[in-house]
Scaffold this motif. Structure first.
Motif, mmCIF file in Angstrom:
data_model
loop_
_atom_site.group_PDB
_atom_site.id
_atom_site.type_symbol
_atom_site.label_atom_id
_atom_site.label_comp_id
_atom_site.label_asym_id
_atom_site.label_seq_id
_atom_site.Cartn_x
_atom_site.Cartn_y
_atom_site.Cartn_z
ATOM 1 N N ILE A 187 -1.485 4.910 28.186
ATOM 2 C CA ILE A 187 -2.435 5.983 28.489
ATOM 3 C C ILE A 187 -1.785 7.012 29.416
ATOM 4 N N ARG A 188 -1.064 6.514 30.419
ATOM 5 C CA ARG A 188 -0.377 7.415 31.349
ATOM 6 C C ARG A 188 0.667 8.258 30.624
ATOM 7 N N THR A 189 1.410 7.634 29.716
ATOM 8 C CA THR A 189 2.425 8.346 28.953
ATOM 9 C C THR A 189 1.790 9.409 28.052
ATOM 10 N N ASP A 190 0.666 9.067 27.438
ATOM 11 C CA ASP A 190 0.004 9.973 26.503
ATOM 12 C C ASP A 190 -0.708 11.126 27.202
ATOM 13 N N HIS A 191 -1.386 10.828 28.316
ATOM 14 C CA HIS A 191 -2.310 11.814 28.881
ATOM 15 C C HIS A 191 -2.169 12.036 30.384
ATOM 16 N N GLY A 192 -1.179 11.418 31.011
ATOM 17 C CA GLY A 192 -0.928 11.683 32.415
ATOM 18 C C GLY A 192 -1.560 10.675 33.357
ATOM 19 N N ALA A 193 -1.101 10.722 34.610
ATOM 20 C CA ALA A 193 -1.518 9.742 35.610
ATOM 21 C C ALA A 193 -2.992 9.850 35.951
ATOM 22 N N ALA A 194 -3.547 11.063 35.953
ATOM 23 C CA ALA A 194 -4.946 11.224 36.359
ATOM 24 C C ALA A 194 -5.876 10.461 35.423
ATOM 25 N N VAL A 195 -5.645 10.566 34.116
ATOM 26 C CA VAL A 195 -6.479 9.847 33.155
ATOM 27 C C VAL A 195 -6.293 8.336 33.304
ATOM 28 N N ALA A 196 -5.035 7.890 33.409
ATOM 29 C CA ALA A 196 -4.769 6.461 33.550
ATOM 30 C C ALA A 196 -5.371 5.909 34.841
ATOM 31 N N ASN A 197 -5.285 6.665 35.921
ATOM 32 C CA ASN A 197 -5.841 6.206 37.192
ATOM 33 C C ASN A 197 -7.362 6.081 37.113
ATOM 34 N N GLU A 198 -7.996 6.993 36.400
ATOM 35 C CA GLU A 198 -9.449 6.915 36.254
ATOM 36 C C GLU A 198 -9.841 5.678 35.442
ATOM 37 N N VAL A 199 -9.074 5.375 34.411
ATOM 38 C CA VAL A 199 -9.320 4.161 33.630
ATOM 39 C C VAL A 199 -9.133 2.927 34.512
ATOM 40 N N ALA A 200 -8.088 2.933 35.340
ATOM 41 C CA ALA A 200 -7.837 1.802 36.238
ATOM 42 C C ALA A 200 -8.995 1.621 37.215
ATOM 43 N N ARG A 201 -9.501 2.727 37.752
ATOM 44 C CA ARG A 201 -10.640 2.629 38.675
ATOM 45 C C ARG A 201 -11.861 2.035 37.968
ATOM 46 N N GLY A 202 -12.092 2.476 36.747
ATOM 47 C CA GLY A 202 -13.244 1.963 36.009
ATOM 48 C C GLY A 202 -13.130 0.499 35.672
ATOM 49 N N THR A 203 -11.906 0.015 35.572
ATOM 50 C CA THR A 203 -11.675 -1.393 35.248
ATOM 51 C C THR A 203 -11.484 -2.231 36.510
ATOM 52 N N VAL A 204 -11.419 -1.574 37.669
ATOM 53 C CA VAL A 204 -11.211 -2.220 38.965
ATOM 54 C C VAL A 204 -9.898 -2.999 38.969
ATOM 55 N N VAL A 205 -8.831 -2.326 38.539
ATOM 56 C CA VAL A 205 -7.489 -2.889 38.578
ATOM 57 C C VAL A 205 -6.552 -1.835 39.161
#
Length: 336
Positions: A187-205
């Protein structure tokens, strides 16, 4: 050389991810993919990925638990996939000769397009290897299966210490939870750190984990009493905090240094110095996990002498600092 992947332009169709499950699938690994990719959204809240599950035949798929999956899609879903992810299945853990892929699995893999990104989680790497998709790649799989993988595919560059590898088109993840690391990486590779970080926050990881598999591997300590160097090793384990010389260990067995070193290597498979370093590292890990001792005291008790020396050895062997290791395996409770 693989070119970096370019994010899809705004307004384009979602990136299609196909999860190919087989009988004996580990449900958590398939669930990880759905949970993480499904959360990725653009600035307008549109889904960036469409995730579908497919099987070799539509219908009920046995898992490694007491429930099954009802999969609507067959292998034709691979035809239109932009990314194919292959979780582990319990059949991967059966050590057998160099079996080719079963005909239905081989036929399914051939449906994957030449430009489709392909990833495995855990022992799913065995399927990619058997299909010839890992040639020339640096790959990983679960550390418990590393020896079996090397025996079956000696020509493939296996790194059992990392959480995941990225070879451009082909990616591999180590074990169950490493599917999270790999999914966030894609996800980070495809769309950048901001998107991946938001996914991580939503998953609590965490968006990124320090270190690799090495910090999760428990090395068995050889039984000291069953060999000609056993007494020396048993004594050394009780005195790791001391400065231990090879001459002292050899004297414990009434041997010359040369004879002791040869027999030690024959019995343990390591030189005395390397064995001592590993035992000290294991003792430090134990103290970091089970005690609240300051790092400098952990270093003293495990025989490294100083916190700086301990930090250097842990970084070299495990890829993490003592404090990071303690946070991972001991930590403090944050429950409400």
């Amino acid at each position: 050389m693989d070119l970096p992947r370019v994010p899809e332009p705004a307004g384009s169709p979602p990136h299609r991810v196909a999860v190919l499950v087989r009988h004996g699938v580990l449900p958590i690994e398939a669930g990880i993919v759905h949970r993480l990719f499904a959360q990725a959204r653009d600035a307008d809240g549109r889904r960036l990925y469409e995730v579908v599950t497919c099987a070799l035949r539509p219908g009920e798929v046995r898992t490694d638990t007491d429930f099954t999956l009802n999969v609507a899609h067959g292998p034709e879903a691979l035809d239109t996939a932009d990314t194919v992810i292959l979780p582990a299945a319990d059949e991967d853990y059966v050590e057998r000769p160099h079996d080719p892929l079963a005909p239905d699995l081989a036929a399914a893999v051939t449906r994957i397009g030449p430009d489709t990104r392909v990833a495995s989680i855990c022992t799913g790497a065995f399927v990619l290897a058997a299909a010839g998709l890992l040639a020339g790649c640096r790959v990983t799989t679960h550390w418990k299966s590393a020896g079996f993988f090397r025996a079956m595919y000696p020509g493939i560059d296996l790194d059992p210490d990392v959480l995941y590898t990225d070879n451009g088109r082909v990616l591999t993840a180590a074990g169950v939870a490493s599917g999270i690391d790999l999914s966030l990486h894609m996800i980070r590779t495809d769309h950048g750190a901001a998107v991946a970080n938001e996914v991580a926050r939503g998953t609590v990881v965490p968006p990124h984990r320090d270190g690799g598999q090495a910090q999760y591997v428990r090395r068995p300590v050889p039984a000291p009493e069953h060999s000609s160097t056993g007494r020396a090793r048993a004594w050394a384990l009780d005195h790791l905090h001391l400065r231990l010389r090879l001459e002292d260990l050899a004297a414990r067995e009434a041997m010359s240094v040369r004879t002791f070193t040869r027999r030690f290597r024959d019995e343990v498979g390591l030189s005395p110095g390397r064995w001592l370093a590993e035992q000290r590292l294991d003792r430090a890990r134990q103290l970091l996990e089970e005690s609240g001792l300051p790092v400098d005291r952990v270093a003293e008790r495990s025989g490294f002498g100083t916190a700086a020396s301990l930090r250097q050895h842990m970084q070299a062997e495990l890829g993490v600092s003592p404090s990071a290791y303690r946070r991972t395996f001991r930590g403090t409770s944050h429950a409400a």
